[in-house]
Design a protein around this motif. Structure first.
Motif, PDB file in Angstrom:
ATOM      1  N   GLY A  21     -38.250  20.344  79.911  1.00  0.00           N
ATOM      2  CA  GLY A  21     -37.617  20.149  81.214  1.00  0.00           C
ATOM      3  C   GLY A  21     -36.513  19.117  81.141  1.00  0.00           C
ATOM      4  O   GLY A  21     -36.653  18.100  80.465  1.00  0.00           O
ATOM      5  N   THR A  22     -35.409  19.393  81.838  1.00  0.00           N
ATOM      6  CA  THR A  22     -34.323  18.405  81.830  1.00  0.00           C
ATOM      7  C   THR A  22     -34.641  17.281  82.819  1.00  0.00           C
ATOM      8  O   THR A  22     -35.439  17.445  83.740  1.00  0.00           O
ATOM      9  N   ARG A  23     -33.998  16.148  82.605  1.00  0.00           N
ATOM     10  CA  ARG A  23     -34.089  15.006  83.517  1.00  0.00           C
ATOM     11  C   ARG A  23     -32.693  14.638  83.975  1.00  0.00           C
ATOM     12  O   ARG A  23     -31.790  14.476  83.155  1.00  0.00           O
ATOM     13  N   GLU A  24     -32.541  14.500  85.281  1.00  0.00           N
ATOM     14  CA  GLU A  24     -31.236  14.216  85.877  1.00  0.00           C
ATOM     15  C   GLU A  24     -31.272  12.810  86.461  1.00  0.00           C
ATOM     16  O   GLU A  24     -31.970  12.558  87.436  1.00  0.00           O
ATOM     17  N   PRO A  25     -30.522  11.871  85.844  1.00  0.00           N
ATOM     18  CA  PRO A  25     -30.655  10.464  86.222  1.00  0.00           C
ATOM     19  C   PRO A  25     -30.101  10.134  87.602  1.00  0.00           C
ATOM     20  O   PRO A  25     -29.077  10.655  88.026  1.00  0.00           O
ATOM     21  N   VAL A  76     -32.501  16.539  73.616  1.00  0.00           N
ATOM     22  CA  VAL A  76     -31.538  16.291  74.687  1.00  0.00           C
ATOM     23  C   VAL A  76     -32.296  15.851  75.934  1.00  0.00           C
ATOM     24  O   VAL A  76     -33.539  15.914  75.964  1.00  0.00           O
ATOM     25  N   SER A  77     -31.567  15.429  76.952  1.00  0.00           N
ATOM     26  CA  SER A  77     -32.220  14.970  78.179  1.00  0.00           C
ATOM     27  C   SER A  77     -31.746  15.736  79.419  1.00  0.00           C
ATOM     28  O   SER A  77     -32.542  16.376  80.093  1.00  0.00           O
ATOM     29  N   THR A  78     -30.448  15.688  79.705  1.00  0.00           N
ATOM     30  CA  THR A  78     -29.948  16.287  80.943  1.00  0.00           C
ATOM     31  C   THR A  78     -29.568  17.764  80.749  1.00  0.00           C
ATOM     32  O   THR A  78     -29.397  18.237  79.615  1.00  0.00           O
ATOM     33  N   ALA A  79     -29.400  18.452  81.865  1.00  0.00           N
ATOM     34  CA  ALA A  79     -28.950  19.852  81.834  1.00  0.00           C
ATOM     35  C   ALA A  79     -27.582  19.954  81.166  1.00  0.00           C
ATOM     36  O   ALA A  79     -27.314  20.883  80.404  1.00  0.00           O
ATOM     37  N   ASP A  80     -26.712  18.981  81.441  1.00  0.00           N
ATOM     38  CA  ASP A  80     -25.382  18.964  80.835  1.00  0.00           C
ATOM     39  C   ASP A  80     -25.459  18.881  79.318  1.00  0.00           C
ATOM     40  O   ASP A  80     -24.747  19.604  78.611  1.00  0.00           O
ATOM     41  N   GLN A  81     -26.308  17.988  78.823  1.00  0.00           N
ATOM     42  CA  GLN A  81     -26.468  17.843  77.368  1.00  0.00           C
ATOM     43  C   GLN A  81     -27.060  19.115  76.773  1.00  0.00           C
ATOM     44  O   GLN A  81     -26.621  19.604  75.728  1.00  0.00           O
ATOM     45  N   LEU A  82     -28.067  19.671  77.453  1.00  0.00           N
ATOM     46  CA  LEU A  82     -28.690  20.887  76.952  1.00  0.00           C
ATOM     47  C   LEU A  82     -27.667  22.013  76.873  1.00  0.00           C
ATOM     48  O   LEU A  82     -27.576  22.744  75.882  1.00  0.00           O
ATOM     49  N   SER A  83     -26.853  22.106  77.925  1.00  0.00           N
ATOM     50  CA  SER A  83     -25.826  23.135  77.974  1.00  0.00           C
ATOM     51  C   SER A  83     -24.870  23.013  76.794  1.00  0.00           C
ATOM     52  O   SER A  83     -24.552  24.004  76.116  1.00  0.00           O
ATOM     53  N   GLU A  84     -24.415  21.791  76.544  1.00  0.00           N
ATOM     54  CA  GLU A  84     -23.436  21.570  75.487  1.00  0.00           C
ATOM     55  C   GLU A  84     -23.990  21.977  74.124  1.00  0.00           C
ATOM     56  O   GLU A  84     -23.332  22.684  73.357  1.00  0.00           O
ATOM     57  N   VAL A  85     -25.206  21.532  73.823  1.00  0.00           N
ATOM     58  CA  VAL A  85     -25.789  21.813  72.507  1.00  0.00           C
ATOM     59  C   VAL A  85     -26.119  23.307  72.373  1.00  0.00           C
ATOM     60  O   VAL A  85     -25.818  23.931  71.356  1.00  0.00           O
ATOM     61  N   VAL A  86     -26.708  23.887  73.413  1.00  0.00           N
ATOM     62  CA  VAL A  86     -27.076  25.305  73.332  1.00  0.00           C
ATOM     63  C   VAL A  86     -25.830  26.169  73.166  1.00  0.00           C
ATOM     64  O   VAL A  86     -25.807  27.105  72.372  1.00  0.00           O
ATOM     65  N   ARG A 130     -24.941  21.230  92.346  1.00  0.00           N
ATOM     66  CA  ARG A 130     -25.500  22.280  91.498  1.00  0.00           C
ATOM     67  C   ARG A 130     -25.173  22.044  90.032  1.00  0.00           C
ATOM     68  O   ARG A 130     -24.062  21.634  89.702  1.00  0.00           O
ATOM     69  N   ASN A 131     -26.130  22.327  89.164  1.00  0.00           N
ATOM     70  CA  ASN A 131     -25.848  22.395  87.738  1.00  0.00           C
ATOM     71  C   ASN A 131     -25.375  23.804  87.405  1.00  0.00           C
ATOM     72  O   ASN A 131     -25.786  24.766  88.055  1.00  0.00           O
TER      73      ASN A 131
END
Ligand code: CTP
Ligand code: CA
Length: 233
Positions: A21-25, A76-86, A130-131
Motif C-alpha cells: 500500500g502506498t503512503r501519502e504524506p 517505494v512509499s508514495t503513489a508518485d514514486q511507485l508510478s515512476e519506478v513501475v 487525485r493521484n
C-alpha cells in the motif's frame, strides 16, 4: 510443492509486479495509508521467480515480509514514486502486474513542519487531489505483446454485484486480465487466503477457489501463460 516441482514456464520472461500500500504524506510524521499487507503481490513475485521469470518487485508498504527469493526488489512509499519506478521498469517487461493498493487521493500539499493543534479547539481541513491511474497509463504506453494484469477488490452495492463492478473496471482500465477479490466480512485484506475471479478482456471468467495466496498466484501465472499462447508469443 518444492520449487523444483513447479513448471519453468516463465523462463525468459521479464515480469514487473507492484505490491503493498502506498503512503501519502501529510507532514513529516503523518500519512494517509491503507490496509494492504502486500502478501498477494509478494506471493506473485515468489511464484514467478520459482517458475523461471526474471522478476522485479516494486514494493510499497507491507507487513513485515522478507524480500522474495530470486526477485529484485525496489522499495517505494508514495503513489508518485511507485508510478515512476513501475513505468521505468515496465518499458522492457513482458508482463506487468499491478497488485499494489495505490492511494486514489493524496493531500494537496505536504506541510514542511509537523501540523500543530491550534488553541481555539478547531481542526484543520485536509484537501485532497487525485493521484494518476498508473494501471490505465501502463495500458496506454505498453509495448506490443506486453500482458498487463490488474487487481480489484470489490464489494457489491446498490449499483450492482461484485462481478458487475469488476467487468466495468476491466473495460475502463483496458487491462488483459483483472484479478477480482470479493472483499468485506474479513475477506482478502490482512488474511492469508484469497478467493475471487480471473476476468479476461476476451470475456473469460474463471472462478478462483478460496485458497492460499500462492495458489491464487499460480492461477494468475497460468492465465498469463495461456494468454501469451493465444497471442502467439
Ligand atoms: N491502480 C493504479 N493507480 C491508481 C489506482 C489503482 O494503478 N491510482 C490499480 C491498482 O493497482 C489495481 C487496479 O488499478 O490493479 C484497480 O484498483 P482499484 O482501486 O480497484 O480501482 P480504481 O480505478 O481506483 O477504482 P475505485 O474507485 O473502485 O477504487
Ligand atoms: Ca482505488
Amino acid at each position: 510443492a518444492a520449487p523444483d516441482a513447479l513448471p519453468r514456464d516463465l523462463e525468459g520472461l521479464r515480469v514487473v509486479i507492484s505490491a503493498g500500500g502506498t503512503r501519502e504524506p501529510l507532514d513529516p510524521v503523518r500519512y494517509l495509508g491503507n490496509r494492504s499487507s502486500g502478501k498477494q503481490g509478494y506471493a506473485l513475485a515468489r511464484v514467478a521467480a520459482q517458475r523461471g521469470a526474471e522478476v522485479t518487485l516494486v514494493a510499497a508498504h507491507t507487513v513485515d515480509l522478507p524480500d522474495p527469493a530470486g526477485a529484485a526488489v525496489v522499495h517505494v512509499s508514495t503513489a508518485d514514486q511507485l508510478s515512476e519506478v513501475v513505468r521505468a521498469e515496465s518499458a522492457t517487461a513482458d508482463v506487468v502486474v499491478m497488485a499494489a493498493a495505490v492511494a486514489d487521493f493524496r493531500p494537496a500539499s505536504r506541510a514542511e513542519h509537523k501540523i500543530k493543534k491550534s488553541d481555539d479547539g478547531g481542526a484543520p481541513t485536509v484537501e485532497l487531489v487525485r493521484n494518476p491511474d498508473i494501471l490505465a497509463g501502463l495500458v496506454q504506453a505498453r509495448p506490443p505483446g506486453q500482458v498487463v494484469v490488474g487487481f480489484a477488490a470489490e464489494t457489491g452495492d446498490a449499483g450492482g454485484d461484485v462481478l458487475h463492478h469488476a467487468r466495468a473496471k476491466l473495460k475502463r482500465k483496458g487491462a488483459d486480465l483483472l484479478v477480482v477479490n470479493a472483499v468485506g466480512e474479513g475477506k482478502a485484506f490482512e488474511v492469508e487466503d484469497n478467493s475471487g475471479w480471473l476476468l479476461g478482456a476476451d470475456g473469460t471468467e474463471v472462478p478462483i477457489p478460496l485458497g492460499a495466496k500462492a495458489q491464487l498466484a499460480a492461477a494468475v501465472w497460468d492465465a498469463v501463460v495461456g494468454l501469451r499462447k493465444t497471442q502467439g508469443v
